[in-house]
Motif scaffolding. Structure first.
Motif, PDB file in Angstrom:
ATOM      1  N   LYS A 108       0.686  -1.200   0.170  1.00 28.47           N
ATOM      2  CA  LYS A 108      -0.103  -0.032   0.012  1.00 28.47           C
ATOM      3  C   LYS A 108       1.025   1.298  -0.002  1.00 28.47           C
ATOM      4  CE  LYS A 108      -3.671   2.393   2.564  1.00 28.47           C
ATOM      5  NZ  LYS A 108      -4.357   2.407   3.924  1.00 28.47           N
ATOM      6  N   ILE A 109       0.517   2.086  -0.806  1.00 31.28           N
ATOM      7  CA  ILE A 109       1.245   3.570  -0.929  1.00 31.28           C
ATOM      8  C   ILE A 109       0.689   4.627   0.286  1.00 31.28           C
ATOM      9  CG2 ILE A 109       1.550   5.563  -2.280  1.00 31.28           C
ATOM     10  CD1 ILE A 109       1.335   3.810  -4.797  1.00 31.28           C
ATOM     11  N   TYR A 110       1.696   5.027   1.305  1.00 32.36           N
ATOM     12  CA  TYR A 110       1.237   5.636   2.012  1.00 32.36           C
ATOM     13  C   TYR A 110       1.901   7.256   1.755  1.00 32.36           C
ATOM     14  CZ  TYR A 110       0.123   1.943   5.033  1.00 32.36           C
ATOM     15  OH  TYR A 110      -0.567   0.913   5.604  1.00 32.36           O
ATOM     16  N   GLY A 111       2.691   7.573   0.992  1.00 31.96           N
ATOM     17  CA  GLY A 111       3.121   8.941   0.495  1.00 31.96           C
ATOM     18  C   GLY A 111       4.040   8.921  -0.997  1.00 31.96           C
ATOM     19  N   ALA A 112       3.812   9.989  -1.316  1.00 27.90           N
ATOM     20  CA  ALA A 112       4.530  10.342  -2.595  1.00 27.90           C
ATOM     21  C   ALA A 112       4.809  11.772  -2.601  1.00 27.90           C
ATOM     22  CB  ALA A 112       3.641   9.700  -3.746  1.00 27.90           C
ATOM     23  N   ILE A 113       6.146  12.040  -3.393  1.00 28.60           N
ATOM     24  CA  ILE A 113       6.449  13.306  -3.845  1.00 28.60           C
ATOM     25  C   ILE A 113       6.713  13.193  -5.573  1.00 28.60           C
ATOM     26  CG2 ILE A 113       7.971  15.324  -3.567  1.00 28.60           C
ATOM     27  CD1 ILE A 113       8.300  14.467  -0.814  1.00 28.60           C
ATOM     28  N   LEU A 114       6.370  14.101  -6.145  1.00 26.87           N
ATOM     29  CA  LEU A 114       6.925  14.174  -7.490  1.00 26.87           C
ATOM     30  C   LEU A 114       7.240  15.564  -7.843  1.00 26.87           C
ATOM     31  CD1 LEU A 114       3.915  12.303  -9.480  1.00 26.87           C
ATOM     32  CD2 LEU A 114       5.854  11.426  -8.743  1.00 26.87           C
ATOM     33  N   GLN A 115       8.175  15.738  -8.495  1.00 25.38           N
ATOM     34  CA  GLN A 115       8.830  17.230  -8.548  1.00 25.38           C
ATOM     35  C   GLN A 115       9.372  17.370  -9.946  1.00 25.38           C
ATOM     36  OE1 GLN A 115      11.978  19.279  -6.238  1.00 25.38           O
ATOM     37  NE2 GLN A 115      10.349  20.321  -5.423  1.00 25.38           N
ATOM     38  N   GLY A 116       9.077  18.383 -10.670  1.00 24.41           N
ATOM     39  CA  GLY A 116       9.439  18.803 -12.066  1.00 24.41           C
ATOM     40  C   GLY A 116       8.659  17.713 -13.148  1.00 24.41           C
ATOM     41  N   ASP A 117       8.817  16.692 -13.611  1.00 26.23           N
ATOM     42  CA  ASP A 117       8.055  15.744 -14.349  1.00 26.23           C
ATOM     43  C   ASP A 117       6.916  15.179 -13.536  1.00 26.23           C
ATOM     44  OD1 ASP A 117       6.919  14.214 -16.357  1.00 26.23           O
ATOM     45  OD2 ASP A 117       8.502  12.980 -16.721  1.00 26.23           O
ATOM     46  N   LEU A 118       5.590  15.735 -13.843  1.00 25.39           N
ATOM     47  CA  LEU A 118       4.511  15.029 -12.915  1.00 25.39           C
ATOM     48  C   LEU A 118       3.784  13.911 -13.862  1.00 25.39           C
ATOM     49  CD1 LEU A 118       2.994  18.201 -11.341  1.00 25.39           C
ATOM     50  CD2 LEU A 118       4.845  16.672 -10.644  1.00 25.39           C
ATOM     51  N   SER A 119       4.260  13.524 -15.054  1.00 30.65           N
ATOM     52  CA  SER A 119       3.607  12.759 -15.782  1.00 30.65           C
ATOM     53  C   SER A 119       3.374  11.182 -15.131  1.00 30.65           C
ATOM     54  CB  SER A 119       4.430  12.250 -16.852  1.00 30.65           C
ATOM     55  OG  SER A 119       5.635  11.589 -16.496  1.00 30.65           O
ATOM     56  N   TYR A 120       3.808  11.115 -13.949  1.00 27.30           N
ATOM     57  CA  TYR A 120       3.644   9.804 -13.167  1.00 27.30           C
ATOM     58  C   TYR A 120       2.456   9.800 -12.379  1.00 27.30           C
ATOM     59  CZ  TYR A 120       4.263   5.636 -10.128  1.00 27.30           C
ATOM     60  OH  TYR A 120       4.268   4.594  -9.592  1.00 27.30           O
ATOM     61  N   ALA A 121       1.928  11.085 -12.492  1.00 30.66           N
ATOM     62  CA  ALA A 121       0.962  11.468 -11.311  1.00 30.66           C
ATOM     63  C   ALA A 121      -0.389  10.683 -11.509  1.00 30.66           C
ATOM     64  CB  ALA A 121       0.655  12.849 -11.272  1.00 30.66           C
ATOM     65  N   GLY A 122      -0.969  10.621 -12.857  1.00 29.87           N
ATOM     66  CA  GLY A 122      -1.893   9.701 -13.175  1.00 29.87           C
ATOM     67  C   GLY A 122      -2.005   8.244 -12.808  1.00 29.87           C
TER      68      GLY A 122
ATOM     69  N   TYR B 191      -0.999   1.684 -16.994  1.00 26.67           N
ATOM     70  CA  TYR B 191      -2.310   1.368 -16.431  1.00 26.67           C
ATOM     71  C   TYR B 191      -2.480  -0.268 -16.990  1.00 26.67           C
ATOM     72  CZ  TYR B 191      -3.338   6.332 -16.041  1.00 26.67           C
ATOM     73  OH  TYR B 191      -3.420   7.610 -15.850  1.00 26.67           O
ATOM     74  N   SER B 192      -1.691  -0.528 -17.887  1.00 20.77           N
ATOM     75  CA  SER B 192      -2.089  -1.986 -18.343  1.00 20.77           C
ATOM     76  C   SER B 192      -1.593  -3.167 -17.286  1.00 20.77           C
ATOM     77  CB  SER B 192      -1.051  -2.280 -19.596  1.00 20.77           C
ATOM     78  OG  SER B 192       0.104  -2.136 -19.337  1.00 20.77           O
ATOM     79  N   ASP B 193      -0.983  -2.819 -16.300  1.00 24.70           N
ATOM     80  CA  ASP B 193      -0.449  -3.633 -15.322  1.00 24.70           C
ATOM     81  C   ASP B 193      -1.300  -3.790 -14.135  1.00 24.70           C
ATOM     82  OD1 ASP B 193       2.313  -3.647 -16.163  1.00 24.70           O
ATOM     83  OD2 ASP B 193       2.642  -1.738 -15.796  1.00 24.70           O
ATOM     84  N   PHE B 194      -2.591  -2.976 -14.191  1.00 20.57           N
ATOM     85  CA  PHE B 194      -3.590  -3.483 -12.977  1.00 20.57           C
ATOM     86  C   PHE B 194      -4.778  -3.080 -13.423  1.00 20.57           C
ATOM     87  CE2 PHE B 194      -1.777   0.995 -12.526  1.00 20.57           C
ATOM     88  CZ  PHE B 194      -3.121   1.796 -12.507  1.00 20.57           C
ATOM     89  N   PHE B 195      -5.105  -2.947 -14.741  1.00 25.78           N
ATOM     90  CA  PHE B 195      -6.492  -2.711 -15.019  1.00 25.78           C
ATOM     91  C   PHE B 195      -7.097  -3.738 -15.931  1.00 25.78           C
ATOM     92  CE2 PHE B 195      -7.708   2.267 -15.448  1.00 25.78           C
ATOM     93  CZ  PHE B 195      -7.509   2.193 -14.278  1.00 25.78           C
ATOM     94  N   ASN B 196      -6.613  -5.016 -15.437  1.00 29.98           N
ATOM     95  CA  ASN B 196      -7.359  -6.187 -15.835  1.00 29.98           C
ATOM     96  C   ASN B 196      -7.961  -6.589 -14.717  1.00 29.98           C
ATOM     97  OD1 ASN B 196      -5.958  -6.674 -18.443  1.00 29.98           O
ATOM     98  ND2 ASN B 196      -3.964  -7.171 -17.346  1.00 29.98           N
ATOM     99  N   ILE B 197      -9.497  -6.714 -14.854  1.00 26.95           N
ATOM    100  CA  ILE B 197     -10.406  -7.249 -13.753  1.00 26.95           C
ATOM    101  C   ILE B 197     -10.943  -8.333 -14.165  1.00 26.95           C
ATOM    102  CG2 ILE B 197     -12.334  -6.216 -12.577  1.00 26.95           C
ATOM    103  CD1 ILE B 197     -11.681  -3.414 -13.345  1.00 26.95           C
ATOM    104  N   THR B 198     -10.942  -9.438 -13.112  1.00 25.01           N
ATOM    105  CA  THR B 198     -11.487 -10.419 -13.223  1.00 25.01           C
ATOM    106  C   THR B 198     -13.265 -10.695 -13.096  1.00 25.01           C
ATOM    107  OG1 THR B 198     -11.236 -10.998 -10.737  1.00 25.01           O
ATOM    108  CG2 THR B 198      -9.349 -11.662 -12.163  1.00 25.01           C
ATOM    109  N   ASP B 199     -13.940 -11.723 -13.377  1.00 23.47           N
ATOM    110  CA  ASP B 199     -15.192 -11.769 -12.948  1.00 23.47           C
ATOM    111  C   ASP B 199     -15.612 -11.334 -11.590  1.00 23.47           C
ATOM    112  OD1 ASP B 199     -15.400 -12.609 -15.892  1.00 23.47           O
ATOM    113  OD2 ASP B 199     -15.436 -14.842 -15.292  1.00 23.47           O
TER     114      ASP B 199
END
Length: 409
Positions: free
Chosen positions: A356-370, A394-402
């Motif tokens: 689980k992600i508890y925190g993050a900082i992005l500075q400069g290039d924010l393309s990872y924000a999405g 997105y392709s790494d986690f947007f596969n949803i099972t039944d």
């Protein structure tokens, strides 16, 4: 149904919009000590003369007509009787309500520094009146000290950076924006300010204002004994929720501010709260969402606040965009920290534990924000993703099972 809204900033305005969307026929009354609606988040643009008063507005020019809102400006609540469902105003009027939204925000907190109570030229930076008074005074002085290095303190610095005055910032923590940023990300902004001539004093507090005979400020003595020149002190070291008018009411508050549940409701089923008045999430996006949630529940459409971090901040000073989310340092050794940076100054940091992600900082290039936002919103277990964290897409986690679980294959 009569809806009364106290406050006209992010919480009050968005609460009103949601009420009108869900109840086309209800009566809405908005009461504010401000004469007009404006964004406190961009007051520094007004102080630097990059925006006019009209360009501080964050609502449509015909906002009150469009949403059929009765506006009562230049007036504030001084009391509340929840049993009678009445609000008492500073202009002597009494306003009744069926549902009440308290979005009265907060005020600057002035700590107990020696001589502060009698010193002239001590101001906060919370509203347009503070801003105008600062602008009126700075032409006649040279040395300005800002006490507090949080977002409001940095905004004040930005507003004054082109004033050609000697600027000093005093902060008890070891860096700027200590709630939002780690030392690495903070240093980027500190260096940019230093190049513009700002003097920083970290790890110290303000101890005493030294005055001339006329009670004008001469200098400021710091907690380490150092004395720095000061003719105007701008206090941005903290805020206090505007809950004084609730003192004799039955509405519950604590040391932080108004107490609300996840639906925005107070201990009274007809009284709601949102924004800085709660003292728990003092940033614009949180106030917006709390206003929407409260407005929805006031009309009877149940919603709860669930899908956001209350400590999410975005900023852009000197053309350096930054996003901060959650904690900025691991709380103990059980957390893992991933960092990626390059020679262009781009910096990414993610703090996680047990997937689980508890925190993050992005500075400069924010393309990872999405991607980062989706990982958090969808509660993705990143320990199951078979890629380095900054290579996830997105392709790494947007596969949803039944059964609506995520597949990480």
């Amino acid at each position: 149904m009569r809806y009364v809204i106290l406050g006209s900033s992010a919480a009050g305005v968005n609460g009103a919009k949601e009420i009108r969307k869900l109840d086309p026929n209800g009566e809405i009354i908005m009461i504010s000590k401000d004469e007009t609606i404006y964004s406190r988040c961009i007051l520094h643009h007004y102080m630097s003369r990059h925006r006019t008063m009209n360009r501080l507005r964050f609502v449509e020019g015909d906002f009150f007509e469009r949403y059929r809102i009765k506006w009562v400006g230049g007036t504030e609540a001084i009391g509340l009787n929840a049993e009678k469902k009445e609000v008492y105003l500073s202009n002597g009027e009494t306003v009744g309500y069926d549902k009440l939204l308290i979005g009265t925000g907060s005020n600057s907190f002035f700590p107990p520094i020696e001589n502060m109570n009698k010193a002239k030229n001590v101001l906060g930076f919370r509203n347009i009146d503070d801003c105008i008074e600062i602008m009126e005074k700075i032409d006649k002085l040279d040395n300005i000290v800002i006490m507090g290095g949080g977002l409001v303190g940095v905004d004040a610095l930005i507003g004054l950076i082109d004033s050609k005055k000697n600027l000093y910032l005093v902060e008890m923590q070891d860096r700027l924006l200590s709630i939002q940023l780690d030392k690495r990300a903070a240093k980027t902004y500190e260096d940019a300010f230093r190049r513009r001539g700002v003097n920083f004093y970290f790890g110290v507090g303000a101890q005493k204002l030294n005055l001339h005979e006329e009670d004008n400020i001469k200098s400021l003595t710091l907690s380490n004994g150092e004395e720095i020149p000061c003719e105007l002190l701008i206090v941005t070291a903290g805020v206090r929720a505007n809950i004084g008018f609730l003192k004799d009411s039955t509405i519950e508050v604590d040391k932080k501010g108004l107490i609300i549940d996840r639906s925005g409701r107070t201990n009274d089923s007809d009284v709601y709260g949102a924004g800085d008045v709660t003292g728990r999430g003092p940033i614009w996006p949180v106030a917006v969402k709390e206003g929407v949630i409260a407005g929805s529940n006031m009309v009877g459409v149940h919603r709860e606040m669930t899908d956001f971090f209350t400590s999410k901040s975005t900023m852009n000073f000197f053309g350096i965009p930054t996003m901060s989310l959650g904690i900025n340092e691991p709380l103990d050794s059980s957390y893992s920290v991933e960092i990626e940076e390059d020679i262009k100054g781009n910096y990414k940091k993610v703090i996680h534990k047990d997937g689980k992600i508890y925190g993050a900082i992005l500075q400069g290039d924010l393309s990872y924000a999405g991607v980062l936002t989706q990982l958090i919103r969808e509660n993705i277990d990143i320990s199951k993703v078979k890629k380095p964290i900054f290579k996830i897409d997105y392709s790494d986690f947007f596969n949803i099972t039944d059964n609506f679980e995520f597949s990480y294959e």
